[in-house]
Design an enzyme around this catalytic site. Structure first.
Site, PDB file in Angstrom:
ATOM      1  N   GLU A 240      15.030  11.573  35.624  1.00 29.05           N
ATOM      2  CA  GLU A 240      14.753  12.208  36.945  1.00 29.05           C
ATOM      3  C   GLU A 240      13.448  11.665  37.620  1.00 29.05           C
ATOM      4  O   GLU A 240      13.634  11.317  38.945  1.00 29.05           O
ATOM      5  CB  GLU A 240      14.099  13.574  36.615  1.00 29.05           C
ATOM      6  CG  GLU A 240      14.996  14.618  36.102  1.00 29.05           C
ATOM      7  CD  GLU A 240      14.525  16.111  35.424  1.00 29.05           C
ATOM      8  OE1 GLU A 240      14.951  17.106  35.929  1.00 29.05           O
ATOM      9  OE2 GLU A 240      13.500  16.038  35.030  1.00 29.05           O
ATOM     10  N   ASP A 241      12.616  10.999  37.018  1.00 32.24           N
ATOM     11  CA  ASP A 241      11.527  10.503  37.578  1.00 32.24           C
ATOM     12  C   ASP A 241      11.007   8.999  36.836  1.00 32.24           C
ATOM     13  O   ASP A 241      10.147   9.085  35.921  1.00 32.24           O
ATOM     14  CB  ASP A 241      10.123  11.275  37.843  1.00 32.24           C
ATOM     15  CG  ASP A 241       9.092  10.765  38.629  1.00 32.24           C
ATOM     16  OD1 ASP A 241       9.132   9.506  39.167  1.00 32.24           O
ATOM     17  OD2 ASP A 241       8.182  11.478  38.884  1.00 32.24           O
TER      18      ASP A 241
END
Length: 532
Positions: A240-241
């Site tokens: 996601e990040d």
């Protein structure tokens, strides 16, 4: 929201500028966009938004005259190849994306800015990144290492907190094996989890479960669910990040303690009843030297991705400070593979490009060498500050079994690599000591039989005994007094260190694989089990 392939994510969280972006800065030196290592298909599908490009500052105009020339000669050395903790992915960036602190209440103004390798987020984004290397800064290197640690740590914690705030709780909410496996499939179908990563996560789960069941622990199912839930959650967070490592990465301990996460994950794989530490008294001596401001360099063989955790676990009851303070020279693959990155985040690392993969893409070889030069300067700063313990593997990769006999043994050491680090330690202000270290732990997480250029190695896992042993330091002058040339001295010293590592390894092998236990001790290697 910004769409990039099948995944959608907030524009402000994009980790790097898009391809063909134009770099602008107030720095008087030259900036350029440099492509990071290409990720081979089929992995490009999910990795393309992770590291499409990185900003780098040309140092052609820097005034190097103020730098310590012996150190600079090391940095420019074409034989500088460094050492690796192997893993899989072949793309990485070592410059850190920072979030602007101009607005603490909103992420809408978040952006990338180019910063010095050890800058604080408190500095103005318009500050020249190259000023880090000015003559006045060089004279204060030792102070910078210590004075900036608190600021850098604060910045890292703040960044981690932002990641946690944006992170979904898909895997943390599961309460059973069925729910965990279902969560992998649901995230894949929703387009938030790349299929190739999902497949690796499922394989990792089953292999880990089988290994824990081998231990015979009555709480095996509970351990598997707890540790794999944490592991898959951390892996998904990085999808996601994506976390980007700086040349010198400090272990991230809050708001999530990645160090203990790694320890707890590997701990149930170690058969402590059949594990041993050699020459524990030397570890006590090393710890005392570190407290006195001395530098310790451990010249070691390298067996698995779990080496740092195994070292820390075997020293946990006697030298926990030594284990937690240790800095590892890490290759680019362990800081890019999504299945390995969460474990790397919990270790102190000097990030480099692996010698064995330096020429996988010939046109990128020079860029990799320059990145290694930046990392070498980071290590020079650390050593000048003193009280460092650095682990390196001059073989350039993990040990492999003999293709004919199937016997495991330490891979040969690269003489130039070892000599570069020895000279670096000698030219630091603090006293330095070099110790030969042997590791035996390949059974719990063996590498592929051959060195692979392609990524996606199958991770086999098992419950097994492990071993760690250190020998007394080997002064360079004691080995090379009769050598007639620097080259002869370099080779002689490397062979002497390698021989001692191999001697210790064979003792550990007799104790663990030969089932001799403590009786395998020799006059040079005294085995113990300090946890019993």
């Amino acid at each position: 929201m910004t769409s990039d392939g099948p995944w959608t994510y907030p524009a402000q969280t994009r980790p790097h500028p898009p391809h063909n972006a134009t770099a602008t800065a107030t720095c008087p030196h030259t900036f350029r966009w440099c492509p990071s290592l290409p990720i081979p298909s089929p992995y490009w599908a999910f990795a393309k938004h992770v590291t499409p490009s990185i900003p780098v500052c040309s140092v052609n105009n820097l005034d190097h005259r103020a730098l310590n020339r012996p150190l600079l000669s090391l940095a420019r050395s074409p034989s500088l190849t460094m050492y690796i903790l192997s893993a899989t992915f072949s793309s990485t960036t070592f410059l850190t994306p920072r979030v602007s602190s101009s607005s603490s209440s909103s992420l809408s103004s978040a952006r990338l800015r180019l910063v010095p390798l050890r800058s604080s987020s408190r500095r103005s984004s318009s500050a020249c990144p190259c000023s880090f290397y000015s003559a006045s800064k060089v004279r204060a290197m030792a102070e910078m290492v210590k004075d900036k640690e608190e600021e850098e740590s604060l910045s890292a914690v703040e960044s981690a907190q932002r990641r946690e705030t944006r992170h979904s709780r898909t895997f943390l909410n599961v309460t059973s094996e069925a729910e965990l496996l279902s969560a992998i499939r649901l995230e894949t179908e929703a387009g938030r989890l790349p299929a190739i990563v999902a497949s690796g996560m499922e394989e990792l789960y089953w292999n880990y479960k089988n290994a824990i069941l081998q231990s015979g622990s009555p709480k095996a199912d509970e351990i598997v669910l707890s540790n794999m839930t944490a592991a898959l959650d951390r892996i998904f967070l990085d999808i996601e990040d994506p976390f980007v490592f700086s040349p010198y990465h400090k272990a991230l301990r809050e708001p999530f303690d990645y160090y203990m996460f790694g320890q707890n994950y590997i701990r149930p794989l170690v058969d402590f009843r059949n594990s041993y530490v050699g020459n524990i008294s030397i570890f006590y001596d090393m710890e005392e030297k570190v407290r006195q401001g001395h530098n310790i360099i451990l010249i070691s063989n390298h067996q698995t991705e779990a080496d740092p955790a195994v070292i820390a676990l075997l020293l946990e009851t006697t030298n926990p400070h030594l284990a937690e303070k240790m800095t590892y020279i890490a290759g680019d693959r362990v800081v890019t593979d999504p299945l390995c990155k969460p474990f790397s985040i919990g270790r102190n690392l000097i990030c480099v490009y692996s010698k064995k993969h330096m020429n996988d893409v010939p046109e990128l070889a020079e860029m990799k060498r320059k990145a290694n030069t930046r990392s070498l300067k980071e290590m020079a700063m650390l050593l000048r500050g003193g009280s460092q313990i650095i682990w390196i593997a001059p073989s350039g990769g993990r040990d492999r079994p003999d293709p004919v006999t199937d016997e495991w043994f330490p891979a040969p050491f690269d003489a130039s690599a070892l000599d570069n680090l020895r000279r670096l330690a000698e030219h630091s202000a603090a006293p330095g000591h070099i110790y030969p270290l042997a590791l035996l732990c390949h059974d719990i997480m063996p590498p592929p039989r051959q060195v692979e250029k392609e990524i996606g190695e199958k991770r086999m896992i098992a419950f097994h005994g492990t071993g760690l042993s250190v020998a007394p330091e080997i002064p360079f002058s004691d080995i090379t007094a009769s050598c007639k040339s620097p080259e002869e001295a370099k080779e002689a010293y490397t062979q002497a260190v390698y021989n001692v590592v191999t001697e210790q390894y064979n003792v550990l092998k007799s104790a663990i694989h030969g089932k001799q236990g403590l009786k395998a001790s020799t006059p040079n290697v005294s085995l113990s089990q300090t946890w019993i």
